[in-house]
Scaffold this active site. Sequence first.
Site, short mmCIF file in Angstrom:
data_model
loop_
_atom_site.label_atom_id
_atom_site.label_comp_id
_atom_site.label_asym_id
_atom_site.label_seq_id
_atom_site.Cartn_x
_atom_site.Cartn_y
_atom_site.Cartn_z
N ARG A 182 0.88 -1.18 0.00
CA ARG A 182 0.00 0.00 0.00
C ARG A 182 0.91 1.21 0.00
O ARG A 182 1.70 1.40 0.93
CB ARG A 182 -0.91 -0.01 1.23
CG ARG A 182 -1.60 1.32 1.45
CD ARG A 182 -2.75 1.24 2.40
NE ARG A 182 -3.88 0.58 1.78
CZ ARG A 182 -5.12 0.59 2.27
NH1 ARG A 182 -5.38 1.22 3.40
NH2 ARG A 182 -6.09 -0.03 1.65
N HIS A 208 -7.10 0.89 -6.82
CA HIS A 208 -7.34 -0.01 -5.67
C HIS A 208 -7.96 -1.31 -6.20
O HIS A 208 -9.14 -1.60 -5.96
CB HIS A 208 -8.27 0.69 -4.67
CG HIS A 208 -8.26 0.09 -3.30
ND1 HIS A 208 -7.45 -0.97 -2.93
CD2 HIS A 208 -8.98 0.41 -2.18
CE1 HIS A 208 -7.68 -1.27 -1.66
NE2 HIS A 208 -8.59 -0.45 -1.19
N ASP A 210 -17.41 6.91 -1.82
CA ASP A 210 -16.17 6.83 -1.04
C ASP A 210 -15.92 8.20 -0.42
O ASP A 210 -16.59 9.19 -0.76
CB ASP A 210 -15.01 6.39 -1.98
CG ASP A 210 -13.71 6.11 -1.21
OD1 ASP A 210 -13.75 5.99 0.03
OD2 ASP A 210 -12.64 6.02 -1.88
N1 NVA Z 1 -10.06 6.51 -1.56
C1 NVA Z 1 -9.71 6.07 -0.23
C2 NVA Z 1 -9.87 4.58 -0.12
C3 NVA Z 1 -9.56 4.04 1.24
C4 NVA Z 1 -9.70 2.56 1.32
C5 NVA Z 1 -8.29 6.48 0.09
O1 NVA Z 1 -7.41 6.37 -0.79
O2 NVA Z 1 -8.05 6.95 1.19
N1 CP Z 2 -11.18 -0.45 1.98
C1 CP Z 2 -9.93 -0.46 2.45
O1 CP Z 2 -8.96 -0.61 1.71
O2 CP Z 2 -9.85 -0.34 3.81
P1 CP Z 2 -8.53 -0.14 4.67
O3 CP Z 2 -8.00 1.23 4.37
O4 CP Z 2 -8.99 -0.27 6.10
O5 CP Z 2 -7.55 -1.19 4.30
#
Ligand code: NVA
Ligand code: CP
Length: 307
Positions: A106, A133, A228
């Site tokens: 990540r 993602h 989101d």
């Molecule tokens: N769009 C959000 C998704 C989190 C799982 C982010 O990147 O923070």
């Molecule tokens: N949806 C998702 O990726 O959640 P986290 O940020 O908790 O991993």
Amino acid sequence: MTLKGRNFIDLSEFDRLELRKILDTAHDLKRKQKMGEPHSLLKGKSLAMIFMKSSTRTRVSFEVGMTQLGGHALYLSPSGTQLGRGETIGDTAQVLSRYCDAIMARVYAHSEVADLAKYADVPVVNGLSDFLHPCQIMADMLTIEEHKGILEGTKIAYVGDSNNVSNSIMQGCTIMGMDVTIGSPEGYTPDSKIMKRADILSKKFDTTLEVVNDPKQAVKDADIIYTDTFFSMGQEESKEKEKALMPFQVNRDLVKAAKKDVSVMHCLPAHRDEELTSEVMDGPHSIVFDQAENRLHAQKAILALLI
Ligand code: NVA
Ligand code: CP
């Protein structure tokens, strides 16, 4: 067809048959886990998990997933590794490849996960970048298939900020034959790079892909409403953006403008009463916790097929 040795970074690198294989494997692994049937497909295998940003679902589902498959996962943070002291991604990728059978990461910039893949000798899985993602959308499509029975011809309306999640929806859902509408205010619509790529996919798979600036128009005839957060990790918060996005909030009114049996989705974490009201999130249309559970099953399939 085999996915062994492939990276899992960008859904547009996969065709429909390959994504279908992942989804079918995920349904099967979910059934096995629920029935208590053994499925130790990754006995003795190790997954390195690099987290440059916070996570609840991704971390826990990958780690538990590896355990259920008979393998092991290691949590690596910048502060606990030499990455935080400047060791390069390329060197880290080469070292981890000598110990582990796959790397999940990540990251902030998408180029970091691409770099990992460039230098690693083992499969690299994108656990979220600022651009995409993909694991989330595999879990989402598994969930849609469970609730609607079919992906092809199903309409998904993503409303809110265009981001990594909506970018991957535009790729994955289109490849699987879903109709995709993005409802975002001016200034927060998908960028031209992803639009161009998604348009090509939409033509190839003969689906509808549109971007509109009106939330009610976006959700018209939708089987799925998806939203989101207004501010993704790493983005600066601003009153201006909040003001632009507030009319796109998923609330009772917006749900009424979709199909009667519409399902409401959110990748989580949710910011209750910002992008999604608590009333809808806890109400009968919401399938957000099924989605969260399916991260586990979808990612087990991805790992089992790649490793
Ligand atoms: N769009 C959000 C998704 C989190 C799982 C982010 O990147 O923070
Ligand atoms: N949806 C998702 O990726 O959640 P986290 O940020 O908790 O991993």
